[in-house]
Motif scaffolding. Structure first.
Motif, PDB file in Angstrom:
ATOM      1  N   ILE A  15       7.823  33.639  13.235  1.00 26.14           N
ATOM      2  CA  ILE A  15       8.278  32.565  12.350  1.00 26.14           C
ATOM      3  C   ILE A  15       7.678  31.211  12.719  1.00 26.14           C
ATOM      4  O   ILE A  15       7.271  30.461  11.829  1.00 26.14           O
ATOM      5  N   ASP A  16       7.568  30.887  13.994  1.00 31.54           N
ATOM      6  CA  ASP A  16       6.952  29.605  14.363  1.00 31.54           C
ATOM      7  C   ASP A  16       5.535  29.503  13.804  1.00 31.54           C
ATOM      8  O   ASP A  16       5.140  28.464  13.268  1.00 31.54           O
ATOM      9  N   GLY A  17       4.770  30.559  13.905  1.00 33.46           N
ATOM     10  CA  GLY A  17       3.406  30.561  13.386  1.00 33.46           C
ATOM     11  C   GLY A  17       3.377  30.471  11.872  1.00 33.46           C
ATOM     12  O   GLY A  17       2.517  29.786  11.299  1.00 33.46           O
ATOM     13  N   ILE A  18       4.300  31.149  11.215  1.00 28.77           N
ATOM     14  CA  ILE A  18       4.384  31.078   9.757  1.00 28.77           C
ATOM     15  C   ILE A  18       4.714  29.651   9.324  1.00 28.77           C
ATOM     16  O   ILE A  18       4.087  29.101   8.410  1.00 28.77           O
ATOM     17  N   LEU A  19       5.700  29.040   9.984  1.00 27.29           N
ATOM     18  CA  LEU A  19       6.091  27.671   9.629  1.00 27.29           C
ATOM     19  C   LEU A  19       4.948  26.685   9.861  1.00 27.29           C
ATOM     20  O   LEU A  19       4.725  25.769   9.055  1.00 27.29           O
ATOM     21  N   ASP A  20       4.208  26.864  10.946  1.00 27.79           N
ATOM     22  CA  ASP A  20       3.065  25.995  11.216  1.00 27.79           C
ATOM     23  C   ASP A  20       2.011  26.146  10.126  1.00 27.79           C
ATOM     24  O   ASP A  20       1.492  25.157   9.595  1.00 27.79           O
ATOM     25  N   LEU A  21       1.699  27.374   9.772  1.00 30.36           N
ATOM     26  CA  LEU A  21       0.704  27.632   8.728  1.00 30.36           C
ATOM     27  C   LEU A  21       1.180  27.074   7.390  1.00 30.36           C
ATOM     28  O   LEU A  21       0.405  26.454   6.651  1.00 30.36           O
ATOM     29  N   GLN A  22       2.454  27.273   7.084  1.00 33.41           N
ATOM     30  CA  GLN A  22       3.015  26.742   5.847  1.00 33.41           C
ATOM     31  C   GLN A  22       2.855  25.219   5.803  1.00 33.41           C
ATOM     32  O   GLN A  22       2.396  24.651   4.814  1.00 33.41           O
ATOM     33  N   GLU A  23       3.214  24.553   6.878  1.00 34.48           N
ATOM     34  CA  GLU A  23       3.155  23.089   6.935  1.00 34.48           C
ATOM     35  C   GLU A  23       1.725  22.589   6.706  1.00 34.48           C
ATOM     36  O   GLU A  23       1.513  21.612   5.997  1.00 34.48           O
ATOM     37  N   ARG A  24       0.762  23.285   7.280  1.00 29.92           N
ATOM     38  CA  ARG A  24      -0.634  22.867   7.148  1.00 29.92           C
ATOM     39  C   ARG A  24      -1.197  23.134   5.757  1.00 29.92           C
ATOM     40  O   ARG A  24      -2.283  22.643   5.427  1.00 29.92           O
ATOM     41  N   ASN A  25      -0.461  23.879   4.922  1.00 27.09           N
ATOM     42  CA  ASN A  25      -0.950  24.221   3.592  1.00 27.09           C
ATOM     43  C   ASN A  25      -0.102  23.660   2.458  1.00 27.09           C
ATOM     44  O   ASN A  25      -0.245  24.069   1.307  1.00 27.09           O
ATOM     45  N   LEU A  26       0.773  22.716   2.766  1.00 23.23           N
ATOM     46  CA  LEU A  26       1.537  22.018   1.731  1.00 23.23           C
ATOM     47  C   LEU A  26       0.655  20.945   1.101  1.00 23.23           C
ATOM     48  O   LEU A  26      -0.325  20.496   1.705  1.00 23.23           O
ATOM     49  N   PRO A  27       0.961  20.511  -0.136  1.00 26.43           N
ATOM     50  CA  PRO A  27       0.121  19.523  -0.823  1.00 26.43           C
ATOM     51  C   PRO A  27      -0.144  18.252  -0.009  1.00 26.43           C
ATOM     52  O   PRO A  27      -1.266  17.738  -0.004  1.00 26.43           O
ATOM     53  N   GLN A  28       0.848  17.737   0.697  1.00 29.69           N
ATOM     54  CA  GLN A  28       0.637  16.507   1.465  1.00 29.69           C
ATOM     55  C   GLN A  28      -0.348  16.695   2.617  1.00 29.69           C
ATOM     56  O   GLN A  28      -0.840  15.729   3.179  1.00 29.69           O
ATOM     57  N   SER A  29      -0.635  17.950   2.945  1.00 29.84           N
ATOM     58  CA  SER A  29      -1.629  18.242   3.986  1.00 29.84           C
ATOM     59  C   SER A  29      -2.946  18.723   3.372  1.00 29.84           C
ATOM     60  O   SER A  29      -3.822  19.197   4.088  1.00 29.84           O
ATOM     61  N   GLY A  30      -3.044  18.642   2.042  1.00 29.51           N
ATOM     62  CA  GLY A  30      -4.258  19.061   1.358  1.00 29.51           C
ATOM     63  C   GLY A  30      -4.242  20.501   0.885  1.00 29.51           C
ATOM     64  O   GLY A  30      -5.238  21.012   0.391  1.00 29.51           O
ATOM     65  N   GLY A  31      -3.096  21.180   1.026  1.00 31.08           N
ATOM     66  CA  GLY A  31      -2.989  22.583   0.620  1.00 31.08           C
ATOM     67  C   GLY A  31      -2.427  22.754  -0.778  1.00 31.08           C
ATOM     68  O   GLY A  31      -2.219  21.784  -1.501  1.00 31.08           O
ATOM     69  N   MET A  32      -2.150  23.993  -1.132  1.00 34.55           N
ATOM     70  CA  MET A  32      -1.704  24.323  -2.486  1.00 34.55           C
ATOM     71  C   MET A  32      -0.339  25.016  -2.544  1.00 34.55           C
ATOM     72  O   MET A  32       0.061  25.464  -3.606  1.00 34.55           O
ATOM     73  N   LEU A  33       0.362  25.131  -1.428  1.00 36.38           N
ATOM     74  CA  LEU A  33       1.680  25.766  -1.479  1.00 36.38           C
ATOM     75  C   LEU A  33       2.625  24.903  -2.296  1.00 36.38           C
ATOM     76  O   LEU A  33       2.595  23.680  -2.227  1.00 36.38           O
ATOM     77  N   SER A  34       3.496  25.538  -3.065  1.00 32.86           N
ATOM     78  CA  SER A  34       4.376  24.791  -3.953  1.00 32.86           C
ATOM     79  C   SER A  34       5.755  24.514  -3.378  1.00 32.86           C
ATOM     80  O   SER A  34       6.501  23.735  -3.959  1.00 32.86           O
ATOM     81  N   ALA A  35       6.092  25.138  -2.280  1.00 32.17           N
ATOM     82  CA  ALA A  35       7.442  24.948  -1.734  1.00 32.17           C
ATOM     83  C   ALA A  35       7.422  25.068  -0.217  1.00 32.17           C
ATOM     84  O   ALA A  35       6.666  25.865   0.339  1.00 32.17           O
ATOM     85  N   ARG A  36       8.261  24.283   0.428  1.00 31.52           N
ATOM     86  CA  ARG A  36       8.462  24.396   1.883  1.00 31.52           C
ATOM     87  C   ARG A  36       9.721  25.242   2.067  1.00 31.52           C
ATOM     88  O   ARG A  36      10.806  24.859   1.652  1.00 31.52           O
ATOM     89  N   LEU A  37       9.566  26.382   2.686  1.00 29.33           N
ATOM     90  CA  LEU A  37      10.701  27.262   2.931  1.00 29.33           C
ATOM     91  C   LEU A  37      11.142  27.078   4.383  1.00 29.33           C
ATOM     92  O   LEU A  37      10.310  27.068   5.290  1.00 29.33           O
ATOM     93  N   PRO A  38      12.451  26.942   4.606  1.00 28.95           N
ATOM     94  CA  PRO A  38      12.946  26.690   5.963  1.00 28.95           C
ATOM     95  C   PRO A  38      12.970  27.956   6.825  1.00 28.95           C
ATOM     96  O   PRO A  38      12.874  29.088   6.331  1.00 28.95           O
ATOM     97  N   ARG A  39      13.117  27.737   8.118  1.00 28.74           N
ATOM     98  CA  ARG A  39      13.190  28.827   9.094  1.00 28.74           C
ATOM     99  C   ARG A  39      14.225  29.875   8.672  1.00 28.74           C
ATOM    100  O   ARG A  39      13.961  31.083   8.731  1.00 28.74           O
ATOM    101  N   ALA A  40      15.397  29.423   8.245  1.00 31.26           N
ATOM    102  CA  ALA A  40      16.465  30.362   7.864  1.00 31.26           C
ATOM    103  C   ALA A  40      16.019  31.278   6.733  1.00 31.26           C
ATOM    104  O   ALA A  40      16.402  32.454   6.686  1.00 31.26           O
TER     105      ALA A  40
END
Length: 89
Positions: A15-40
């Motif tokens: 999960i830590d690695g997934i969250l890191d990858l998710q964060e690096r791919n959100l729009p504010q980081s230049g990525g295209m993911l549409s939602a930030r999903l929490p650890r839970a």
């Protein structure tokens, strides 16, 4: 399977690695993911349905998550998609 890269079902320890990858791919980081999903969300998803990760040298470099429809509650992008099309039986 790609040489040197495991493609396996995710574990709680990913999960830590997934969250890191998710964060690096959100729009504010230049990525295209549409939602930030929490650890839970990922903790529940791993227990409920398949989540797949790609891990060369033990580091998460990709993931694919599936989850029950109820898991999308409260995630605006998912709720909008489900309003547009709930899917066929």
């Amino acid at each position: 399977m790609t040489a040197g890269c495991e493609i396996v079902l995710a574990r709680q320890g990913d999960i830590d690695g997934i969250l890191d990858l998710q964060e690096r791919n959100l729009p504010q980081s230049g990525g295209m993911l549409s939602a930030r999903l929490p650890r839970a969300w990922f903790e529940a998803a791993i227990m409920a349905m398949p989540v797949v990760v790609a891990r060369p040298d033990g580091r998460v470099v990709g993931y694919l998550a599936s989850a029950p429809l109820a898991a999308g509650a409260g995630v605006p992008a998912i709720e909008a998609m489900l309003r547009a099309y709930r899917g066929a039986p």
